[in-house]
Design a protein around this motif. Structure first.
Motif, PDB file in Angstrom:
ATOM      1  N   ALA A  87       4.522   3.752 -13.063  1.00 56.17           N
ATOM      2  CA  ALA A  87       4.673   2.300 -12.921  1.00 56.17           C
ATOM      3  C   ALA A  87       3.627   1.743 -11.962  1.00 56.17           C
ATOM      4  CB  ALA A  87       6.080   1.971 -12.432  1.00 56.17           C
ATOM      5  N   ILE A  88       3.392   2.444 -10.846  1.00 62.89           N
ATOM      6  CA  ILE A  88       2.396   1.983  -9.874  1.00 62.89           C
ATOM      7  C   ILE A  88       1.007   1.955 -10.507  1.00 62.89           C
ATOM      8  CG2 ILE A  88       1.246   2.583  -7.710  1.00 62.89           C
ATOM      9  CD1 ILE A  88       3.904   3.646  -6.693  1.00 62.89           C
ATOM     10  N   LYS A  89       0.712   2.949 -11.311  1.00 67.09           N
ATOM     11  CA  LYS A  89      -0.589   3.000 -11.980  1.00 67.09           C
ATOM     12  C   LYS A  89      -0.779   1.804 -12.897  1.00 67.09           C
ATOM     13  CE  LYS A  89      -3.432   5.923 -14.982  1.00 67.09           C
ATOM     14  NZ  LYS A  89      -3.498   7.189 -15.754  1.00 67.09           N
TER      15      LYS A  89
ATOM     16  N   GLU B  47       4.505  -8.418  -6.354  1.00 69.05           N
ATOM     17  CA  GLU B  47       5.843  -8.180  -5.819  1.00 69.05           C
ATOM     18  C   GLU B  47       6.486  -6.962  -6.463  1.00 69.05           C
ATOM     19  OE1 GLU B  47       8.337 -11.570  -5.854  1.00 69.05           O
ATOM     20  OE2 GLU B  47       7.004 -12.814  -4.633  1.00 69.05           O
ATOM     21  N   ALA B  48       6.243  -6.782  -7.752  1.00 69.94           N
ATOM     22  CA  ALA B  48       6.767  -5.586  -8.425  1.00 69.94           C
ATOM     23  C   ALA B  48       6.097  -4.327  -7.885  1.00 69.94           C
ATOM     24  CB  ALA B  48       6.542  -5.700  -9.932  1.00 69.94           C
ATOM     25  N   LEU B  49       4.804  -4.392  -7.601  1.00 67.01           N
ATOM     26  CA  LEU B  49       4.093  -3.245  -7.038  1.00 67.01           C
ATOM     27  C   LEU B  49       4.604  -2.920  -5.640  1.00 67.01           C
ATOM     28  CD1 LEU B  49       1.869  -1.119  -7.096  1.00 67.01           C
ATOM     29  CD2 LEU B  49       0.240  -2.896  -6.387  1.00 67.01           C
ATOM     30  N   ILE B  50       4.898  -3.935  -4.849  1.00 66.87           N
ATOM     31  CA  ILE B  50       5.431  -3.703  -3.499  1.00 66.87           C
ATOM     32  C   ILE B  50       6.754  -2.950  -3.569  1.00 66.87           C
ATOM     33  CG2 ILE B  50       6.469  -4.886  -1.520  1.00 66.87           C
ATOM     34  CD1 ILE B  50       4.288  -6.986  -1.764  1.00 66.87           C
ATOM     35  N   GLU B  51       7.616  -3.345  -4.501  1.00 66.76           N
ATOM     36  CA  GLU B  51       8.909  -2.660  -4.628  1.00 66.76           C
ATOM     37  C   GLU B  51       8.718  -1.202  -5.026  1.00 66.76           C
ATOM     38  OE1 GLU B  51      12.459  -1.006  -5.978  1.00 66.76           O
ATOM     39  OE2 GLU B  51      10.816  -1.452  -7.371  1.00 66.76           O
TER      40      GLU B  51
ATOM     41  N   VAL C 283       1.813  -0.923   1.540  1.00 68.48           N
ATOM     42  CA  VAL C 283       2.543  -2.187   1.399  1.00 68.48           C
ATOM     43  C   VAL C 283       2.017  -3.224   2.376  1.00 68.48           C
ATOM     44  CG1 VAL C 283       4.794  -3.285   1.701  1.00 68.48           C
ATOM     45  CG2 VAL C 283       4.631  -1.118   0.489  1.00 68.48           C
ATOM     46  N   GLN C 284       1.771  -2.825   3.620  1.00 67.67           N
ATOM     47  CA  GLN C 284       1.259  -3.771   4.613  1.00 67.67           C
ATOM     48  C   GLN C 284      -0.124  -4.278   4.236  1.00 67.67           C
ATOM     49  OE1 GLN C 284       2.074  -1.283   8.222  1.00 67.67           O
ATOM     50  NE2 GLN C 284       3.053  -3.135   8.974  1.00 67.67           N
ATOM     51  N   GLN C 285      -0.962  -3.415   3.701  1.00 68.30           N
ATOM     52  CA  GLN C 285      -2.281  -3.853   3.265  1.00 68.30           C
ATOM     53  C   GLN C 285      -2.172  -4.842   2.115  1.00 68.30           C
ATOM     54  OE1 GLN C 285      -4.494  -0.337   2.313  1.00 68.30           O
ATOM     55  NE2 GLN C 285      -4.520   0.434   4.426  1.00 68.30           N
ATOM     56  N   LEU C 286      -1.232  -4.617   1.226  1.00 72.10           N
ATOM     57  CA  LEU C 286      -1.056  -5.500   0.079  1.00 72.10           C
ATOM     58  C   LEU C 286      -0.471  -6.840   0.490  1.00 72.10           C
ATOM     59  CD1 LEU C 286      -1.582  -5.167  -2.962  1.00 72.10           C
ATOM     60  CD2 LEU C 286       0.824  -4.550  -3.227  1.00 72.10           C
ATOM     61  N   ILE C 287       0.430  -6.828   1.468  1.00 69.39           N
ATOM     62  CA  ILE C 287       1.081  -8.065   1.903  1.00 69.39           C
ATOM     63  C   ILE C 287       0.105  -8.979   2.612  1.00 69.39           C
ATOM     64  CG2 ILE C 287       2.781  -8.990   3.531  1.00 69.39           C
ATOM     65  CD1 ILE C 287       4.545  -6.613   2.836  1.00 69.39           C
TER      66      ILE C 287
END
Length: 483
Positions: free
Chosen positions: A231-233, A252-256, A267-271
């Motif tokens: 899923a992450i890929k 948001e789906a990737l963060i979960e 996650v912090q880098q993405l946020i």
């Protein structure tokens, strides 16, 4: 009227007069109180407040603040939930077991409109009825009719991604069946050409949107089946196109999914690159709290004070709570979590439900995170001004979020309202007035002589005050009042 006239009047009145007078006043004040209470329960404002709003709409001087509130309400639009569940495999199963509607018609109608925008491009050049079938499928309220129309569309044109997506959403009763239908839709959408309005030769951009939407739903499907890395890929591939994130909100789906892998640094880098939302702010607070939550003790913190790491975690929690104050009660399981809606109001109770449904497990996985949240989240409201005419780190909380939540969330859910509505003054005044007249009615019935003396004393005091007022006021004013 002099004292002798009062004596004659009160000597001629019977006890029944006072009982009738006070009883009538009690009934009138009780009716007013009941109307105020009913209006406040159903509309959130009392009759007096609605009348005041009506006056403000007429007077241009007082209308400026009301226009600002109306503008805020018109700008509030529902946002699609990126982690929306599958209707056939999840929502319908809940309805069969609990006999409750998990979705409102307003919510489902928004999804139907979005599907028509995503899948409907140009009109069909062939003489098949696929366009008509899918159009009727999206608009139908009955799930069985939607499935029947999708089946007819597939029979007329097997290379129709929209029909396979509808079957995955509506007909499939297990996640495995959902995956099979979505993969069939993906294969059909990536073919060299489609029949009807899905032809690649007609609109490559349209086909790209269809493929990305199917991939996003397929990624959520494999995430539910436990294949988180896959899923992450898929999510990372979709993030390369900025248009896809606007349609499906893949971030948001990737963060979960990353939180499920406990990849907190990623996650912090993405946020840090995203705008504000409950997912971003609360996930950021969780990542920051992870370093201090396992050793946090409120008793020790109150004695020695907060260190820099604890202070950063508390500030992150306060930032998230100010943005959406409904989330903590769901995370702390002080309110029951229901199935998330397909859309939510930004900063509203519907967004809190959607976040808590998927992210509660991530908070439970971090030792002490919920304990830190329970000890610190209420401190946010000590910083916020009252009334909420301005925020601290965010814009003021939108009053229209509650109105939109009532349209989105099902009837069996008790909607969380912020800020907490206070009982209007006129309702309190009507209650006190009703109780006072009721007391006087009881006194007049059981103690008529006492009631007569009480009425005489009150009237005498009132007349004496009126005489003093006439002596103070100019004679011209008194003459005008007498006329």
């Amino acid at each position: 009227m002099d004292v002798e006239t009062l004596d004659v009047f009160f000597s001629n009145t019977t006890p029944q007069f006072y009982v009738i007078l006070t009883g009538t006043s009690t009934i009138i004040s009780g009716v007013v109180l009941f109307i105020e209470w009913i209006t406040f329960i159903y509309y959130g404002v009392s009759v007096s407040e609605r009348l005041f709003a009506l006056i403000c709409s007429v007077l241009p001087v007082l209308n400026s603040t009301e226009e600002q509130k109306t503008t805020q309400h018109s700008e509030m639009k529902p946002i699609r939930n990126p982690l929306v569940l599958f209707r056939g495999a999840e929502y319908n199963r809940f309805q069969w077991v609990m006999d409750k509607e998990p979705l409102t018609f307003f919510d489902m109608n928004l999804s139907a409109q979005e599907h028509q925008v995503i899948f409907a491009c140009d009109s069909s050049e062939d003489n098949d009825n696929t366009d008509a079938y899918m159009s009727m499928a999206w608009r139908s309220r009955d799930p069985l009719e939607r499935i029947a129309y999708a089946r007819k569309a597939i029979k007329a044109n097997e290379s129709l991604p929209a029909a396979w997506v509808l079957l995955a959403e509506e007909e499939a009763t297990t996640i495995t069946e959902v995956e099979n239908n979505l993969r069939e839709a993906l294969n059909r959408s990536t073919e060299t050409g489609h029949k009807g309005n899905y032809s690649v030769s007609k609109s490559n951009g349209c086909n790209e949107v269809v493929v990305c939407y199917i991939k996003a739903r397929l990624a959520q499907c494999v995430r539910k089946l436990g294949r988180v890395k896959e899923a992450i890929k898929i999510y990372r591939e979709l993030l390369r196109d900025s248009k896809v994130n606007k349609i499906c909100n893949v971030t948001e789906a990737l963060i979960e999914a990353l939180l499920e892998q406990q990849a907190y640094s990623e996650v912090q880098q993405l946020i840090g690159q995203q705008e504000k939302s409950a997912v971003y702010l609360y996930s950021s607070a969780l990542c920051i709290a992870k370093g201090v939550s396992d050793k946090f003790c409120p008793e020790n913190a109150s004695k020695r004070g907060l260190n820099s790491a604890e202070l950063s975690a508390v500030e992150a929690i306060h930032l998230a709570v100010e943005y959406n104050p409904h989330v903590p009660k769901y995370l702390l399981e002080q309110k029951n979590i229901i199935l998330p809606p397909e859309h939510y109001a930004s900063r509203g109770d519907s967004e809190a439900v959607a976040y808590a449904f998927h992210h509660l497990q991530h908070w439970k996985r971090v030792p002490g995170a919920l304990n830190l949240l329970s000890c610190t989240w209420e401190g946010t409201f000590r910083v916020l001004p009252f009334p909420l005419e301005q925020g601290v780190q965010h814009a003021p909380y939108p009053a229209s979020a509650t109105t939109l939540d009532k349209e989105i969330l099902p009837a069996h859910h008790t909607i969380s309202v912020y800020p907490r509505q206070e009982v209007p003054f006129f309702m309190v005044f009507s209650g006190i007035l009703c109780f006072s007249f009721m007391t006087l009615t009881v006194v007049a019935y059981h103690f008529p002589n006492v009631m007569t003396q009480y009425a005489k004393t009150v009237t005498t005091i009132f007349l004496s005050l009126l005489d003093k007022l006439q002596a103070i006021l100019p004679s011209q004013v008194v003459d005008m009042l007498q006329q």
